[in-house]
Design a protein around this motif. Structure first.
Motif, PDB file in Angstrom:
ATOM      1  N   PHE A  66      37.740 -38.374  50.620  1.00 61.64           N
ATOM      2  CA  PHE A  66      38.204 -37.244  50.880  1.00 61.64           C
ATOM      3  C   PHE A  66      37.926 -36.070  50.182  1.00 61.64           C
ATOM      4  O   PHE A  66      37.602 -34.843  50.608  1.00 61.64           O
ATOM      5  N   PHE A  67      38.216 -36.219  48.647  1.00 60.25           N
ATOM      6  CA  PHE A  67      38.038 -35.264  47.657  1.00 60.25           C
ATOM      7  C   PHE A  67      36.677 -34.811  47.724  1.00 60.25           C
ATOM      8  O   PHE A  67      36.145 -33.609  47.617  1.00 60.25           O
ATOM      9  N   GLU A  68      35.634 -35.512  47.445  1.00 56.97           N
ATOM     10  CA  GLU A  68      34.302 -35.129  47.317  1.00 56.97           C
ATOM     11  C   GLU A  68      33.951 -34.525  48.445  1.00 56.97           C
ATOM     12  O   GLU A  68      32.826 -33.574  48.492  1.00 56.97           O
ATOM     13  N   SER A  69      34.261 -34.664  49.759  1.00 50.86           N
ATOM     14  CA  SER A  69      33.758 -34.134  51.001  1.00 50.86           C
ATOM     15  C   SER A  69      34.670 -32.875  51.131  1.00 50.86           C
ATOM     16  O   SER A  69      34.066 -31.853  52.119  1.00 50.86           O
ATOM     17  N   GLY A  70      35.644 -32.417  50.501  1.00 53.85           N
ATOM     18  CA  GLY A  70      36.081 -31.293  50.453  1.00 53.85           C
ATOM     19  C   GLY A  70      37.408 -31.200  51.453  1.00 53.85           C
ATOM     20  O   GLY A  70      38.073 -30.328  51.566  1.00 53.85           O
ATOM     21  N   LEU A  71      37.454 -32.084  52.027  1.00 56.51           N
ATOM     22  CA  LEU A  71      38.716 -32.377  52.931  1.00 56.51           C
ATOM     23  C   LEU A  71      40.022 -32.520  52.491  1.00 56.51           C
ATOM     24  O   LEU A  71      41.126 -31.833  52.807  1.00 56.51           O
ATOM     25  N   ASP A  72      40.100 -33.207  51.246  1.00 54.86           N
ATOM     26  CA  ASP A  72      41.373 -33.102  50.471  1.00 54.86           C
ATOM     27  C   ASP A  72      42.032 -31.689  50.238  1.00 54.86           C
ATOM     28  O   ASP A  72      43.120 -31.579  50.205  1.00 54.86           O
ATOM     29  N   LEU A  73      41.120 -30.746  49.907  1.00 52.83           N
ATOM     30  CA  LEU A  73      41.453 -29.300  49.503  1.00 52.83           C
ATOM     31  C   LEU A  73      41.900 -28.426  50.803  1.00 52.83           C
ATOM     32  O   LEU A  73      42.308 -27.437  50.735  1.00 52.83           O
ATOM     33  N   GLN A  74      40.896 -28.990  52.006  1.00 53.81           N
ATOM     34  CA  GLN A  74      41.091 -28.086  53.026  1.00 53.81           C
ATOM     35  C   GLN A  74      42.142 -28.655  54.209  1.00 53.81           C
ATOM     36  O   GLN A  74      42.222 -27.803  55.109  1.00 53.81           O
ATOM     37  N   SER A  75      42.537 -29.791  54.146  1.00 48.19           N
ATOM     38  CA  SER A  75      43.496 -30.232  55.050  1.00 48.19           C
ATOM     39  C   SER A  75      44.887 -31.064  54.416  1.00 48.19           C
ATOM     40  O   SER A  75      44.690 -31.355  53.297  1.00 48.19           O
ATOM     41  N   ASP A  76      45.900 -31.166  54.939  1.00 44.15           N
ATOM     42  CA  ASP A  76      47.111 -31.900  54.773  1.00 44.15           C
ATOM     43  C   ASP A  76      46.920 -33.276  55.179  1.00 44.15           C
ATOM     44  O   ASP A  76      47.148 -34.014  54.244  1.00 44.15           O
ATOM     45  N   TYR A  77      46.147 -33.556  56.050  1.00 43.95           N
ATOM     46  CA  TYR A  77      45.826 -34.894  56.474  1.00 43.95           C
ATOM     47  C   TYR A  77      45.274 -35.748  55.567  1.00 43.95           C
ATOM     48  O   TYR A  77      45.562 -37.049  55.421  1.00 43.95           O
ATOM     49  N   ALA A  78      44.309 -35.433  54.727  1.00 39.68           N
ATOM     50  CA  ALA A  78      43.458 -36.046  53.964  1.00 39.68           C
ATOM     51  C   ALA A  78      44.258 -36.426  52.629  1.00 39.68           C
ATOM     52  O   ALA A  78      43.884 -37.403  51.967  1.00 39.68           O
TER      53      ALA A  78
END
Length: 104
Positions: A66-78
């Motif tokens: 999640f972090f390396e894909s950028g989702l961690d920073l772009q969403s709450d669900y990650a």
């Protein structure tokens, strides 16, 4: 120590003492593991059983994806532990289906 590539980024997997893990993440309760995105390390408690180790490593790897894909920073669900845990727990079943269909 093991190393793994997560979306092209190398993470170091280390077993550590419980006291170190608690201090690292400032936790009061038991810490099975944690993913340190900044230093690209996955830490696991050094006294986990084999089953706990595998389950926890999968969980922390999902966090890293999640972090390396950028989702961690772009969403709450990650960052939702329930979602990360669900993916980590279902991965073997998903792999089995893909293997059976020869789509993996």
């Amino acid at each position: 120590m093991k190393k793994v590539l997560i979306l092209g980024t190398e993470y170091l997997i280390k077993s550590e003492k419980q006291g170190f893990l608690k201090k690292l993440c400032e936790a009061d309760g038991f810490v099975y593991g944690l993913c340190d995105y900044e230093h690209k390390k996955i830490y696991l408690d050094d006294e986990l059983t084999k089953g706990e180790y595998i389950k926890t490593l999968r969980h922390e790897i999902v966090h890293a994806f999640f972090f390396e894909s950028g989702l961690d920073l772009q969403s709450d669900y990650a960052r939702q532990e329930e979602l990360v845990d669900w993916i980590a727990l279902q991965l073997p079943k998903m792999k089995k289906v893909c293997d059976k269909l020869k789509i993996f």
